[in-house]
Write a protein that holds these residues in place. Structure first.
Motif, PDB file in Angstrom:
ATOM      1  N   ASN A  25       0.823  -1.212   0.000  1.00 45.65           N
ATOM      2  CA  ASN A  25       0.000   0.000   0.000  1.00 45.65           C
ATOM      3  C   ASN A  25       0.856   1.260   0.000  1.00 45.65           C
ATOM      4  O   ASN A  25       0.550   2.229  -0.706  1.00 45.65           O
ATOM      5  CB  ASN A  25      -0.918   0.001   1.226  1.00 45.65           C
ATOM      6  CG  ASN A  25      -2.038  -1.011   1.111  1.00 45.65           C
ATOM      7  OD1 ASN A  25      -2.520  -1.293   0.015  1.00 45.65           O
ATOM      8  ND2 ASN A  25      -2.457  -1.581   2.227  1.00 45.65           N
ATOM      9  N   LEU A  26       1.925   1.262   0.807  1.00 42.12           N
ATOM     10  CA  LEU A  26       2.788   2.439   0.867  1.00 42.12           C
ATOM     11  C   LEU A  26       3.506   2.673  -0.455  1.00 42.12           C
ATOM     12  O   LEU A  26       3.578   3.806  -0.948  1.00 42.12           O
ATOM     13  CB  LEU A  26       3.801   2.290   2.006  1.00 42.12           C
ATOM     14  CG  LEU A  26       3.239   2.331   3.426  1.00 42.12           C
ATOM     15  CD1 LEU A  26       4.352   2.117   4.440  1.00 42.12           C
ATOM     16  CD2 LEU A  26       2.532   3.662   3.692  1.00 42.12           C
ATOM     17  N   ILE A  27       4.038   1.618  -1.036  1.00 40.22           N
ATOM     18  CA  ILE A  27       4.750   1.753  -2.313  1.00 40.22           C
ATOM     19  C   ILE A  27       3.793   2.228  -3.399  1.00 40.22           C
ATOM     20  O   ILE A  27       4.102   3.147  -4.167  1.00 40.22           O
ATOM     21  CB  ILE A  27       5.400   0.412  -2.717  1.00 40.22           C
ATOM     22  CG1 ILE A  27       6.537   0.065  -1.740  1.00 40.22           C
ATOM     23  CG2 ILE A  27       5.929   0.481  -4.144  1.00 40.22           C
ATOM     24  CD1 ILE A  27       7.146  -1.296  -1.977  1.00 40.22           C
ATOM     25  N   ARG A  28       2.615   1.637  -3.460  1.00 38.99           N
ATOM     26  CA  ARG A  28       1.641   1.981  -4.501  1.00 38.99           C
ATOM     27  C   ARG A  28       1.198   3.431  -4.412  1.00 38.99           C
ATOM     28  O   ARG A  28       1.043   4.110  -5.427  1.00 38.99           O
ATOM     29  CB  ARG A  28       0.423   1.057  -4.373  1.00 38.99           C
ATOM     30  CG  ARG A  28      -0.692   1.340  -5.369  1.00 38.99           C
ATOM     31  CD  ARG A  28      -1.830   0.369  -5.164  1.00 38.99           C
ATOM     32  NE  ARG A  28      -2.392   0.481  -3.820  1.00 38.99           N
ATOM     33  CZ  ARG A  28      -3.307  -0.344  -3.333  1.00 38.99           C
ATOM     34  NH1 ARG A  28      -3.734  -1.352  -4.056  1.00 38.99           N
ATOM     35  NH2 ARG A  28      -3.778  -0.167  -2.110  1.00 38.99           N
ATOM     36  N   SER A  29       1.018   3.928  -3.210  1.00 38.23           N
ATOM     37  CA  SER A  29       0.458   5.263  -3.035  1.00 38.23           C
ATOM     38  C   SER A  29       1.499   6.364  -2.963  1.00 38.23           C
ATOM     39  O   SER A  29       1.162   7.532  -3.136  1.00 38.23           O
ATOM     40  CB  SER A  29      -0.397   5.301  -1.764  1.00 38.23           C
ATOM     41  OG  SER A  29      -1.484   4.417  -1.867  1.00 38.23           O
ATOM     42  N   LEU A  30       2.773   6.007  -2.708  1.00 41.88           N
ATOM     43  CA  LEU A  30       3.778   7.046  -2.504  1.00 41.88           C
ATOM     44  C   LEU A  30       4.855   7.114  -3.570  1.00 41.88           C
ATOM     45  O   LEU A  30       5.589   8.089  -3.630  1.00 41.88           O
ATOM     46  CB  LEU A  30       4.440   6.864  -1.142  1.00 41.88           C
ATOM     47  CG  LEU A  30       3.527   7.133   0.060  1.00 41.88           C
ATOM     48  CD1 LEU A  30       4.245   6.783   1.346  1.00 41.88           C
ATOM     49  CD2 LEU A  30       3.086   8.588   0.082  1.00 41.88           C
ATOM     50  N   ILE A  31       4.970   6.096  -4.435  1.00 39.28           N
ATOM     51  CA  ILE A  31       6.046   6.101  -5.419  1.00 39.28           C
ATOM     52  C   ILE A  31       5.897   7.263  -6.395  1.00 39.28           C
ATOM     53  O   ILE A  31       6.869   7.939  -6.739  1.00 39.28           O
ATOM     54  CB  ILE A  31       6.116   4.747  -6.171  1.00 39.28           C
ATOM     55  CG1 ILE A  31       7.361   4.686  -7.043  1.00 39.28           C
ATOM     56  CG2 ILE A  31       4.867   4.492  -6.977  1.00 39.28           C
ATOM     57  CD1 ILE A  31       8.646   4.656  -6.273  1.00 39.28           C
ATOM     58  N   PHE A  32       4.660   7.537  -6.841  1.00 42.43           N
ATOM     59  CA  PHE A  32       4.440   8.634  -7.772  1.00 42.43           C
ATOM     60  C   PHE A  32       4.712   9.996  -7.128  1.00 42.43           C
ATOM     61  O   PHE A  32       5.438  10.822  -7.704  1.00 42.43           O
ATOM     62  CB  PHE A  32       3.021   8.556  -8.336  1.00 42.43           C
ATOM     63  CG  PHE A  32       2.733   9.547  -9.428  1.00 42.43           C
ATOM     64  CD1 PHE A  32       3.689   9.862 -10.381  1.00 42.43           C
ATOM     65  CD2 PHE A  32       1.494  10.161  -9.507  1.00 42.43           C
ATOM     66  CE1 PHE A  32       3.425  10.773 -11.393  1.00 42.43           C
ATOM     67  CE2 PHE A  32       1.217  11.073 -10.514  1.00 42.43           C
ATOM     68  CZ  PHE A  32       2.183  11.384 -11.452  1.00 42.43           C
ATOM     69  N   PRO A  33       4.174  10.270  -5.935  1.00 44.72           N
ATOM     70  CA  PRO A  33       4.506  11.536  -5.279  1.00 44.72           C
ATOM     71  C   PRO A  33       6.001  11.709  -5.039  1.00 44.72           C
ATOM     72  O   PRO A  33       6.538  12.813  -5.200  1.00 44.72           O
ATOM     73  CB  PRO A  33       3.740  11.469  -3.951  1.00 44.72           C
ATOM     74  CG  PRO A  33       2.632  10.534  -4.213  1.00 44.72           C
ATOM     75  CD  PRO A  33       3.155   9.535  -5.187  1.00 44.72           C
ATOM     76  N   LEU A  34       6.677  10.632  -4.650  1.00 42.92           N
ATOM     77  CA  LEU A  34       8.106  10.698  -4.394  1.00 42.92           C
ATOM     78  C   LEU A  34       8.870  11.078  -5.657  1.00 42.92           C
ATOM     79  O   LEU A  34       9.763  11.933  -5.633  1.00 42.92           O
ATOM     80  CB  LEU A  34       8.607   9.351  -3.862  1.00 42.92           C
ATOM     81  CG  LEU A  34      10.102   9.240  -3.527  1.00 42.92           C
ATOM     82  CD1 LEU A  34      10.463  10.236  -2.442  1.00 42.92           C
ATOM     83  CD2 LEU A  34      10.453   7.833  -3.103  1.00 42.92           C
ATOM     84  N   VAL A  35       8.496  10.458  -6.775  1.00 47.60           N
ATOM     85  CA  VAL A  35       9.145  10.764  -8.056  1.00 47.60           C
ATOM     86  C   VAL A  35       8.908  12.229  -8.434  1.00 47.60           C
ATOM     87  O   VAL A  35       9.822  12.925  -8.888  1.00 47.60           O
ATOM     88  CB  VAL A  35       8.623   9.822  -9.162  1.00 47.60           C
ATOM     89  CG1 VAL A  35       9.094  10.297 -10.531  1.00 47.60           C
ATOM     90  CG2 VAL A  35       9.110   8.406  -8.910  1.00 47.60           C
TER      91      VAL A  35
END
Length: 374
Positions: A25-35
């Motif tokens: 869940n964390l990877i799915r929801s935060l990878i785009f914002p992080l990039v």
């Protein structure tokens, strides 16, 4: 059992499911914002476009928008919209623009001590008078004064010419971007909560089991909305931390972070309710994901996620005014960039978000009761 206790049972169940898939869940929801934060954080700091004037709009109200449109439509001016005063002064120092127009949050203002417009100019610009006359003439149409133009030499630093740091002169585009990313995290975090879990429960047969148990049917909605909101808050805190580690700022400090979390919560409640509405009509996760993205992504883009709404095309700007995410982003940016949250803006932002949340909540109750819970 009461609707509160029933809702808490559903909520605990949803959070246990979230915890069991926490890493995914964390990877799915935060990878785009992080990039976005890491790749685009410096986008507003530099500009290779040579223009006559750079305009920084810190008012973002209809009068300021119309004033910017008047500047852009003037044939004697070539206007470049910039995100922060710091970026504009850097471009001025580099010779990329000839002068800077800063529209203050007080615009329009006839107060000579707190004028609506500030102008900074390069010391090698011989034709300043023409630009100032044009800007002054347009400002008069909007009943606003301009401050005395401030000379900015090639050896000056922004700190030497900034008249009021409350205008976010020390903020960076990274901070501006993080504000928009936080809104996105709130929306997408709630998307993967309530609505999607209803579809999953329906496919697994769990939803039918809930409906035949002696619990209040509305508690199913409330529990899932509470879960989606909690997940959005978790993602929001992580996004804020990532932004801070990457150089963003929260000018209002800890108190500001608390207000940001309230804005995230209101946004998440509203969009969790929207996901319930979608799930009441959609039975396949693939279709749900497509429609949810088709709704939320345009709303996010026109909310000023990447650039101020005053920079939007004239045909698109009116849509940003009725976009609830615009008010989430506006509040968060006041807190992060300006160091204060004007009471009028706060009342408007919270009123819009609360009213929107109430409307979609009532609609989600109605649709769930008539299509699934009957």
């Amino acid at each position: 059992m009461s609707i509160v206790s029933d809702s808490l049972i559903i909520y605990k169940r949803e959070m246990l499911i979230f915890k069991s898939k926490l890493r995914t869940n964390l990877i799915r929801s935060l990878i785009f914002p992080l990039v976005l934060i890491l790749m685009l954080g410096n986008l507003g700091a530099n500009s290779d476009i040579i223009t006559n004037i750079g305009v920084v709009n810190y008012a973002s109200n209809p009068s300021a928008y119309n004033f910017v449109q008047s500047l852009q439509s003037n044939n004697d001016l070539n206007v470049e919209m910039l995100t922060t005063q710091q970026a504009a002064l850097s471009a001025l120092k580099a010779g990329q623009i000839t002068d800077v127009v800063v529209i203050s949050p007080s615009f329009p203002s006839l107060n000579t001590q707190n004028p609506g417009i500030y102008i900074y100019y390069a010391n090698n610009f011989a034709d300043l008078g023409n630009s100032v006359n044009i800007i002054e003439s347009l400002a008069e149409q909007y009943e606003s004064n301009i401050g005395k133009p401030i000379e900015y030499s090639s050896t000056s630093s922004p700190d030497q010419v900034v008249s009021d740091p409350a205008y976010a002169a020390d903020a960076s585009y990274r901070t501006f971007l993080v504000g928009g990313v936080i809104v996105m995290v709130a929306v997408f975090g709630s998307m993967f909560g309530g609505g999607m879990s209803i579809i999953t429960d329906r496919q697994l047969g769990n939803l039918k089991s809930f409906l035949i148990t002696p619990i209040n049917k509305l508690s199913i909605i409330l529990g899932k909305i509470m879960s989606g909101t909690t997940q959005a808050l978790i993602y929001g805190v992580i996004a804020i931390l990532i932004g801070l580690l990457d150089g963003a700022t929260v000018a209002m400090g800890i108190a500001g972070v608390a207000i940001i979390l309230v804005l995230i919560a209101l946004t998440a409640v509203a969009f969790s309710a929207i996901t319930i509405i979608l799930a009441s009509r959609i039975s396949k996760i693939e279709v749900y994901s497509i429609i949810a993205n088709a709704i939320t992504l345009p709303l996010w883009f026109i909310s000023g996620a990447f650039f101020p709404t005053s920079s939007l095309p004239s045909w698109l700007y009116p849509l940003s005014v009725i976009d609830p995410l615009t008010y989430s982003a506006s509040g968060i940016r006041y807190i992060m960039m300006y160091g204060y949250y004007p009471i009028n803006s706060a009342i408007l932002d919270f009123s819009v978000l609360i009213a929107f949340s109430v409307v979609v909540l009532l609609l989600s109750f109605k649709l769930f009761s008539t299509t699934i819970g009957k």
